[in-house]
Design a protein around this motif. Structure first.
Motif, PDB file in Angstrom:
ATOM      1  N   GLY A  20       0.790  -1.223   0.000  1.00 32.49           N
ATOM      2  CA  GLY A  20       0.000   0.000   0.000  1.00 32.49           C
ATOM      3  C   GLY A  20       0.818   1.265   0.000  1.00 32.49           C
ATOM      4  O   GLY A  20       0.363   2.311   0.473  1.00 32.49           O
ATOM      5  N   THR A  21       2.024   1.208  -0.538  1.00 30.51           N
ATOM      6  CA  THR A  21       2.907   2.377  -0.492  1.00 30.51           C
ATOM      7  C   THR A  21       2.711   3.335  -1.664  1.00 30.51           C
ATOM      8  O   THR A  21       3.464   4.309  -1.788  1.00 30.51           O
ATOM      9  CB  THR A  21       4.384   1.939  -0.429  1.00 30.51           C
ATOM     10  N   GLU A  22       1.732   3.072  -2.530  1.00 32.91           N
ATOM     11  CA  GLU A  22       1.427   4.004  -3.617  1.00 32.91           C
ATOM     12  C   GLU A  22       0.210   4.837  -3.220  1.00 32.91           C
ATOM     13  O   GLU A  22      -0.900   4.337  -3.139  1.00 32.91           O
ATOM     14  CB  GLU A  22       1.156   3.243  -4.920  1.00 32.91           C
ATOM     15  N   ILE A  23       0.477   6.092  -2.931  1.00 30.80           N
ATOM     16  CA  ILE A  23      -0.599   7.025  -2.586  1.00 30.80           C
ATOM     17  C   ILE A  23      -0.847   7.882  -3.812  1.00 30.80           C
ATOM     18  O   ILE A  23      -0.130   8.855  -4.068  1.00 30.80           O
ATOM     19  CB  ILE A  23      -0.209   7.913  -1.387  1.00 30.80           C
ATOM     20  N   LEU A  24      -1.847   7.518  -4.573  1.00 29.26           N
ATOM     21  CA  LEU A  24      -2.143   8.214  -5.829  1.00 29.26           C
ATOM     22  C   LEU A  24      -3.518   8.842  -5.706  1.00 29.26           C
ATOM     23  O   LEU A  24      -4.518   8.138  -5.558  1.00 29.26           O
ATOM     24  CB  LEU A  24      -2.096   7.245  -7.005  1.00 29.26           C
ATOM     25  N   ILE A  25      -3.577  10.154  -5.755  1.00 28.88           N
ATOM     26  CA  ILE A  25      -4.823  10.870  -5.497  1.00 28.88           C
ATOM     27  C   ILE A  25      -5.162  11.771  -6.677  1.00 28.88           C
ATOM     28  O   ILE A  25      -4.302  12.500  -7.185  1.00 28.88           O
ATOM     29  CB  ILE A  25      -4.705  11.717  -4.207  1.00 28.88           C
ATOM     30  N   GLY A  26      -6.411  11.710  -7.110  1.00 30.26           N
ATOM     31  CA  GLY A  26      -6.860  12.598  -8.177  1.00 30.26           C
ATOM     32  C   GLY A  26      -7.814  11.942  -9.142  1.00 30.26           C
ATOM     33  O   GLY A  26      -8.198  10.781  -8.981  1.00 30.26           O
ATOM     34  N   ASP A  27      -8.189  12.688 -10.156  1.00 27.72           N
ATOM     35  CA  ASP A  27      -9.119  12.244 -11.185  1.00 27.72           C
ATOM     36  C   ASP A  27      -8.532  11.080 -11.964  1.00 27.72           C
ATOM     37  O   ASP A  27      -7.428  11.179 -12.513  1.00 27.72           O
ATOM     38  CB  ASP A  27      -9.392  13.440 -12.115  1.00 27.72           C
ATOM     39  N   LYS A  28      -9.264  10.011 -12.045  1.00 31.68           N
ATOM     40  CA  LYS A  28      -8.770   8.829 -12.766  1.00 31.68           C
ATOM     41  C   LYS A  28      -8.558   9.126 -14.242  1.00 31.68           C
ATOM     42  O   LYS A  28      -7.788   8.437 -14.918  1.00 31.68           O
ATOM     43  CB  LYS A  28      -9.752   7.665 -12.614  1.00 31.68           C
ATOM     44  N   ASN A  29      -9.226  10.147 -14.747  1.00 29.17           N
ATOM     45  CA  ASN A  29      -9.103  10.488 -16.162  1.00 29.17           C
ATOM     46  C   ASN A  29      -7.960  11.454 -16.452  1.00 29.17           C
ATOM     47  O   ASN A  29      -7.690  11.762 -17.612  1.00 29.17           O
ATOM     48  CB  ASN A  29     -10.418  11.084 -16.685  1.00 29.17           C
ATOM     49  N   ALA A  30      -7.314  11.955 -15.410  1.00 31.49           N
ATOM     50  CA  ALA A  30      -6.178  12.852 -15.629  1.00 31.49           C
ATOM     51  C   ALA A  30      -5.060  12.074 -16.308  1.00 31.49           C
ATOM     52  O   ALA A  30      -4.670  10.994 -15.866  1.00 31.49           O
ATOM     53  CB  ALA A  30      -5.707  13.419 -14.294  1.00 31.49           C
ATOM     54  N   LYS A  31      -4.544  12.624 -17.406  1.00 24.23           N
ATOM     55  CA  LYS A  31      -3.554  11.895 -18.192  1.00 24.23           C
ATOM     56  C   LYS A  31      -2.156  11.933 -17.573  1.00 24.23           C
ATOM     57  O   LYS A  31      -1.325  11.069 -17.850  1.00 24.23           O
ATOM     58  CB  LYS A  31      -3.502  12.462 -19.613  1.00 24.23           C
ATOM     59  N   GLU A  32      -1.875  12.946 -16.772  1.00 22.13           N
ATOM     60  CA  GLU A  32      -0.531  13.118 -16.227  1.00 22.13           C
ATOM     61  C   GLU A  32      -0.495  12.839 -14.724  1.00 22.13           C
ATOM     62  O   GLU A  32      -1.516  12.943 -14.042  1.00 22.13           O
ATOM     63  CB  GLU A  32      -0.028  14.551 -16.496  1.00 22.13           C
ATOM     64  N   THR A  33       0.692  12.503 -14.255  1.00 21.65           N
ATOM     65  CA  THR A  33       0.888  12.268 -12.827  1.00 21.65           C
ATOM     66  C   THR A  33       2.098  13.057 -12.344  1.00 21.65           C
ATOM     67  O   THR A  33       3.201  12.906 -12.867  1.00 21.65           O
ATOM     68  CB  THR A  33       1.110  10.769 -12.529  1.00 21.65           C
ATOM     69  N   LEU A  34       1.868  13.906 -11.384  1.00 23.19           N
ATOM     70  CA  LEU A  34       2.942  14.634 -10.723  1.00 23.19           C
ATOM     71  C   LEU A  34       3.324  13.868  -9.463  1.00 23.19           C
ATOM     72  O   LEU A  34       2.450  13.431  -8.706  1.00 23.19           O
ATOM     73  CB  LEU A  34       2.472  16.045 -10.333  1.00 23.19           C
TER      74      LEU A  34
END
Length: 313
Positions: free
Chosen positions: A82-96
């Motif tokens: 569970g070390t991937e904390i990915l937050i935001g719109d699933k449709n967002a093409k980019e990841t910061l």
């Protein structure tokens, strides 16, 4: 007095002296035995104390034990442990990618100046954000505040990603964030005091219990083990894929806190615009209409089974 009586008296005196000497020898012998016995007990006690101290010293600390314990993953996490904390719109093409340490003063400065901008970009679907939280300041400055606060962030994330973002902002706030050299966040009571600022966490018994029991301590240790991921060893750091993003430096000159924050936020926006293109007004980054606002994220993060484009093999 007759010679006979005189001799008898001398004999009796000698006998008394002899008897007294014997009694004194017996006392001395008993005293020596007691001293030896007490000394032996003292040596044994010291040895036992040393042995106990050695045993205690060799026992793993609570955090060392947590490192080996079974991980309970907070909800809204992905990846191994569970070390991937990915937050935001699933449709967002980019990841910061954002790398932080809760005790880091520069991270606090970023949050205080640009945290709202980052959270707005997430909400607008401009990009998703993967947070990698470190705890290296505990090792550098001593203490356990980074790890303890990270564990509490896990408890907040288990409530919701929105609670995680709000709690992180509160921990970094000027009101609460301590000097880097002070291990304030090593105390659960302090973490719960900060949590009272977050509506989702205030009077939340499940959250408080998780903090006090250290439910997510093993998870926090797995997160801390990511130190050096993608070569990142300092915080805050921002990456897009394998590219490290760099903000303009703020000039060394006298300015108010408000002026500093405004300039720092402008530099963050400039860096983001340069990498992702300028924001498209209030409609920036919205989804293509498939599913409406309910798919805008609402703090739900990446959905199960969806591939994280930044995830390492």
């Amino acid at each position: 007095m007759s010679t006979r009586n005189s001799q008898s008296n001398k004999s009796a005196a000698r006998e008394r002296i002899r008897a007294e000497r014997e009694r004194q020898k017996k006392k001395d012998r008993i005293r020596r035995q007691l001293v030896v016995a007490i000394s032996v007990v003292g040596v044994l006690a010291v040895a036992g104390g040393i042995g106990f101290a050695v045993l205690k010293a060799n026992e793993p600390t609570a955090w060392e034990a947590a490192k080996e314990a079974k991980v309970i993953k907070p909800a809204h996490t992905q990846g191994k442990d569970g070390t991937e904390i990915l937050i935001g719109d699933k449709n967002a093409k980019e990841t910061l990618e954002v790398f932080e340490d809760v005790r880091c003063p520069a991270c606090a400065a970023f949050e205080q100046s640009s945290g709202e901008t980052l959270n707005k970009d997430i909400k607008d679907g401009r990009y998703k954000v993967r947070f990698t939280m470190y705890a290296f300041i505990d090792g550098n400055a001593g203490g356990e505040g980074s790890k303890n606060a990270l564990s509490a962030l896990g408890a907040a994330l288990n409530v919701s990603p929105d609670a995680f973002l709000k709690y992180k902002s509160a921990l970094y706030s000027a009101k609460f964030h301590p000097d880097e050299r002070e291990d304030v966040y090593g105390k659960d009571s302090e973490l719960l005091k900060v949590a009272a600022e977050v509506p989702e966490l205030k009077n939340n018994n499940a959250f408080a219990t998780a903090v006090e029991k250290g439910t997510y301590d093993p998870w926090a240790m797995r997160m801390a083990d990511l130190f050096g991921r993608k070569g990142v060893r300092g915080t805050p750091t921002f990456m897009h894929g394998d590219k490290k993003l760099v903000m303009d430096q703020i000039p060394q000159q006298q300015m108010t806190q408000a002026q500093y924050s405004a300039l720092a936020n402008a530099n963050f926006k400039k860096m983001i615009d340069k990498e992702f293109g300028p924001a498209k007004g209030a409609e920036a980054g919205k989804n293509d209409g498939k599913g409406g606002d309910k798919d805008k994220g609402e703090g739900k993060g990446i959905r199960e089974g969806e591939k994280d484009p930044t995830r390492e093999n």
